[in-house]
Write an enzyme that holds these catalytic residues in place. Structure first.
Site, PDB file in Angstrom:
ATOM      1  N   GLY A  32       0.819  -1.205   0.000  1.00  0.00           N
ATOM      2  CA  GLY A  32       0.000   0.000   0.000  1.00  0.00           C
ATOM      3  C   GLY A  32       0.855   1.257   0.000  1.00  0.00           C
ATOM      4  CB  SER A  33       0.151   4.623   1.378  1.00  0.00           C
ATOM      5  OG  SER A  33      -1.085   4.816   0.715  1.00  0.00           O
ATOM      6  CB  THR A  34       4.510   1.640   3.447  1.00  0.00           C
ATOM      7  OG1 THR A  34       4.158   0.371   2.896  1.00  0.00           O
ATOM      8  CG2 THR A  34       3.704   1.876   4.710  1.00  0.00           C
ATOM      9  CG  PHE A  35       5.834  -0.014  -2.876  1.00  0.00           C
ATOM     10  CD1 PHE A  35       6.769  -0.948  -2.461  1.00  0.00           C
ATOM     11  CD2 PHE A  35       5.779   0.308  -4.227  1.00  0.00           C
ATOM     12  CE1 PHE A  35       7.634  -1.549  -3.361  1.00  0.00           C
ATOM     13  CE2 PHE A  35       6.639  -0.285  -5.137  1.00  0.00           C
ATOM     14  CZ  PHE A  35       7.572  -1.219  -4.701  1.00  0.00           C
ATOM     15  CE  LYS A  36       0.091   6.188  -2.242  1.00  0.00           C
ATOM     16  NZ  LYS A  36      -1.003   6.948  -1.595  1.00  0.00           N
TER      17      LYS A  36
END
Length: 284
Positions: A87-91
């Site tokens: 999810g957003s941690t991969f951004k």
């Protein structure tokens, strides 16, 4: 019969900090009781050396009563063996790639609105913020901002390059057993590339991969091999073998890493729109 006397094994001194480990487990038990998740994993690491300072999973088992543990799932070290959609941690990976390629302008603007890529609709979790800067998009963790950065600016090949460079899809090499590589399939369709840019779809990671990758942002762009053994001591001779930090490769430049760190800090420090504002520590 031949009797072979026991031979003293070598002693290991670990990187684990007992205070950090204690506080991790205490906090996890409190959170586990409150939210009752399927599982929890916490890893604390020194990004400069990738020494693991603490690592814990819940549910777990008592090693003193190992044989009485009924659920085999309690034996899994989720930090190394469980695969998640990040999810957003991969951004952070997409942002780092865009900064390194000099494609990220924090003051440039885009429009947060529903977009369709490859037949799939993408939105900012059902919200439409309208016109805003890319820095604000990072603070708000805007899916649209990262689709623009990862799909439209970086593109399929460069996005995949940074996914691989940050170590995803490969084992980190940590000195613990049963680590899984979590391979990532080829990003073929536009919708797969767009989803990968904000951590969904075909992107699958282990927690230790994620920690190693994010540590590369914190330490000046170096992807390092995590480890839990600090020293190996020969009990017969007293000789000490100290495990040295190991750099796998330079993923992004030191300047890019510093710039990305600055943007990420604002995600926490902006008390109005930063999605990490609840992690803010006054004065730190």
């Amino acid at each position: 019969q031949v009797y072979e006397p026991a031979v003293n094994g070598k002693k290991l001194r670990l990187t684990i900090d007992d205070k950090i480990q204690y506080y991790i487990e205490e906090a996890m038990e409190e959170a586990f009781a409150k939210y009752n998740p399927i599982s929890m994993t916490v890893i604390a690491a020194d990004p400069k050396t990738m020494e693991i300072l603490g690592m814990a999973n819940l549910p777990t088992y008592d090693p003193n009563t190992y044989g009485q543990t009924k659920d085999q799932k309690n034996f899994i070290n989720h930090a190394l063996q469980s695969i998640y959609e990040p999810g957003s941690t991969f951004k952070i990976v997409t942002l780092a790639g865009a900064v390194e390629e000099k494609m990220f302008n924090p003051n440039a603007h885009f429009v947060s609105q529903r977009t369709v890529i490859g037949g799939f609709r993408i939105s900012d979790n059902g919200r439409y913020y309208g016109d805003m800067s890319y820095l604000a998009g990072v603070k708000r963790s805007s899916n649209i901002a990262f689709v623009n950065l990862g799909f439209r600016m970086l593109g399929r090949e460069k996005l995949r390059h940074y996914i691989d460079e940050f170590g995803f899809g490969s084992k980190t090499g940590i000195d613990l057993p049963a680590e899984v590589p979590s391979p990532i399939k080829e990003l073929v369709y536009d919708s797969e590339v767009a989803a990968a840019a904000y951590g969904h779809g075909l992107v699958q990671v282990t927690p230790i991969q994620q920690v190693a990758a994010i540590s590369a942002i914190a330490n000046g762009g170096k992807l390092m091999e995590p480890h839990v053994v600090k020293d190996i001591i020969d009990t017969e001779t007293g000789a000490i073998q100290t495990i040295q930090p190991k750099v796998i490769r330079q993923v992004i430049s030191e300047k890019s890493a510093k710039d990305v760190s600055g943007y990420l800090e604002q995600v926490v420090a902006d008390r109005d729109i930063g999605t990490g504002r609840y992690a803010y520590i006054d004065g730190y």
